[in-house]
Design an enzyme around this catalytic site. Structure first.
Site, mmCIF file in Angstrom:
data_model
loop_
_atom_site.group_PDB
_atom_site.id
_atom_site.type_symbol
_atom_site.label_atom_id
_atom_site.label_comp_id
_atom_site.label_asym_id
_atom_site.label_seq_id
_atom_site.Cartn_x
_atom_site.Cartn_y
_atom_site.Cartn_z
ATOM 1 N N THR A 37 0.827 -1.216 0.000
ATOM 2 C CA THR A 37 0.000 0.000 0.000
ATOM 3 C C THR A 37 0.859 1.263 0.000
ATOM 4 O OG1 THR A 37 -0.078 -0.287 2.378
ATOM 5 C CG2 THR A 37 -2.021 -0.968 1.172
ATOM 6 N N ASP A 38 2.148 1.141 0.362
ATOM 7 C CA ASP A 38 2.945 2.373 0.548
ATOM 8 C C ASP A 38 3.083 3.171 -0.746
ATOM 9 O OD1 ASP A 38 4.825 0.543 -0.517
ATOM 10 O OD2 ASP A 38 6.445 1.111 0.859
ATOM 11 N N SER A 128 16.983 -5.695 4.616
ATOM 12 C CA SER A 128 18.398 -5.472 4.909
ATOM 13 C C SER A 128 18.910 -4.267 4.118
ATOM 14 C CB SER A 128 19.223 -6.714 4.587
ATOM 15 O OG SER A 128 19.014 -7.098 3.248
ATOM 16 N N GLU A 161 17.857 4.018 -3.154
ATOM 17 C CA GLU A 161 17.466 2.666 -3.582
ATOM 18 C C GLU A 161 16.824 2.699 -4.982
ATOM 19 O OE1 GLU A 161 17.023 -0.150 -0.991
ATOM 20 O OE2 GLU A 161 16.238 -1.564 -2.455
ATOM 21 N N ASP A 173 10.075 0.860 4.135
ATOM 22 C CA ASP A 173 11.209 0.186 4.780
ATOM 23 C C ASP A 173 12.201 1.197 5.344
ATOM 24 O OD1 ASP A 173 9.846 -1.865 3.671
ATOM 25 O OD2 ASP A 173 11.333 -2.335 2.127
HETATM 26 C C1 GLA Z 1 9.053 -3.959 -0.329
HETATM 27 C C2 GLA Z 1 9.204 -2.465 -0.623
HETATM 28 C C3 GLA Z 1 8.269 -1.628 0.266
HETATM 29 C C4 GLA Z 1 6.840 -2.147 0.203
HETATM 30 C C5 GLA Z 1 6.805 -3.660 0.432
HETATM 31 C C6 GLA Z 1 5.440 -4.246 0.238
HETATM 32 O O1 GLA Z 1 9.514 -4.233 0.963
HETATM 33 O O2 GLA Z 1 10.531 -2.062 -0.389
HETATM 34 O O3 GLA Z 1 8.333 -0.278 -0.115
HETATM 35 O O4 GLA Z 1 6.229 -1.794 -1.004
HETATM 36 O O5 GLA Z 1 7.690 -4.346 -0.447
HETATM 37 O O6 GLA Z 1 4.563 -3.791 1.218
#
Ligand code: GLA
Length: 394
Positions: A37-38, A128, A161, A173
């Site tokens: 969802t982010d 990580s 990233e 993350d």
């Molecule tokens: C990965 C991405 C996050 C997010 C998740 C799924 O971890 O780095 O930004 O989109 O997948 O929720």
């Protein structure tokens, strides 16, 4: 001093014959709920965990950046200002990405030496890479005596990233690696980047991680495809409701799904159905966690897994098998895949007195034919930790 800190500090002293000036740590994460969802501006509810990346650093007077990874056991270096996204030492690219974004943001650098090491398992969906980026940034902030806001720090590392490592991830993350709070979950609103620290009332229950040991496969291309499908879904919804000011999938309600279904491409419809129902589950989970309503939390976890499996299609046989096994154990409130999917980990909220039973069930029944014979899932309790910080400053 934990083992990793000792290892990184000792290695630094041996390699560079001096003490590091700054040592920073940044945690990996587990997302309790709010998956994929982010990048649609939705809600997520992650926690920072006690698996970390430690970055020890000292400034030098020359123009060289050189460092050593205790995990990969090799060295890498570059000159200040020349950051190559295709650097032959792949772990070093995470450092270079952050340095490059720092310079873009107006923070000139000078030479430094570092040692890095970590306990976040790689490729298991516990972030990580975000922890690595955040540890680098936090250490440099310590060296140069400035401090970005948590949101700006997360945006900078996300950009590193996206642009440098080539993974088009969302903000979750990096943001939780920075803003995590011991024993709390963090509700992130990915539209305005506001955060709320959530106290969880789950007496007698613990959160566990179950690592399927399946490492991510084609995740990057599938991840980008999901992002694209969500964008298509948004455009479609805007065309169906032109009179409404729909800025993101967040502005679509569960009631809107019925009219949308009629003429939407069926795959795109399932993708946005996941996002819209998942946002709702995040908010319900927050309420239930605060109220100590374990049943509702558990139901949201199972529903999230089903939605990721059937509508968003980012689960895999191994993760489904683990959730299925757990769902048959008494005292397991709920379970779901966590992270990007296609492998990695499941999380589960389990009654303390039933943890042993859950472990036994997994050891007996988790036999994925897709992994080498004898592969066992790893199970461990989540210890919710603080976000990135400086451990030592000379
Ligand atoms: C990965 C991405 C996050 C997010 C998740 C799924 O971890 O780095 O930004 O989109 O997948 O929720």
């Amino acid at each position: 001093m934990n083992n990793l800190l000792k290892q990184v500090t000792d290695t630094f002293k041996n390699k560079w014959s001096s003490e590091p000036e700054v040592i920073a740590t940044a945690p990996g994460r587990v997302n309790l709920i709010g998956e994929h969802t982010d990048y649609t501006g939705g809600f997520v509810l992650p926690v920072a965990i006690d698996r970390e990346i430690i970055f020890a650093v000292s400034e030098t007077l020359d123009n060289t950046i050189s460092g050593y990874s205790v995990d990969y056991r090799n060295e890498a270096s570059c000159t200040v200002g020349s950051y190559d996204p295709a650097h032959p030492v792949s772990w070093f690219r995470y450092v270079l990405g952050v340095l490059s974004e720092l310079e873009n943001a107006g923070h000139p650098l000078q030479g430094f030496r570092f040692v890095v090491g970590g306990t976040v398992p790689i490729g298991s969906g516990l972030s990580s890479s975000a922890a690595f980026e955040m540890a680098v940034l936090t250490a440099i902030e310590g060296l140069q005596q400035f401090k970005l806001s948590d949101a700006d720090a997360a945006l900078l590392c996300q950009k590193a990233e996206n642009d440098f490592v080539g993974m088009n991830c969302g903000i979750m993350d990096q943001y939780i690696s920075r803003s995590g709070k011991k024993d709390h979950a963090v509700l992130i609103d990915c539209t305005d980047l506001s955060i709320k620290t959530i106290t969880m009332s789950t007496p007698g229950y613990s959160w566990l991680v179950i690592d399927s040991m399946k490492r991510r496969g084609l995740v990057d291309s599938e991840y980008n495809r999901r992002r694209q499908e969500c964008e298509e879904g948004l455009k479609f919804a805007q065309s169906v409701f032109p009179e409404r000011n729909i800025q993101g999938l967040r502005d679509i309600t569960i009631e809107d799904l019925r009219p949308l279904k009629k003429s939407c491409d069926p795959i795109v419809f399932r993708r946005i159905k996941h996002i819209i129902t998942e946002n709702d589950r995040v908010l319900n989970t927050v309420e239930a966690l605060q109220a100590g309503d374990i049943n509702t939390v558990g139901t949201c976890l199972y529903q999230s897994h089903e939605s990721l499996r059937d509508d968003f299609e980012v689960s895999c046989k191994e993760l489904d098998m683990l959730v299925e096994i757990l769902s048959e154990v008494d005292g397991v409130a709920g379970a779901r895949m966590t992270g990007g999917g296609f492998g990695g980990c499941v999380i589960s909220l389990i009654k303390n007195t039933q943890i042993y039973a859950a472990e036994q069930a997994i050891q007996q029944s988790y036999k994925p034919v897709t992994l080498p014979a004898g592969t066992k899932a790893e199970i461990w309790p989540i210890r919710i930790s603080d976000g990135a910080h400086i451990i030592k400053k000379a």
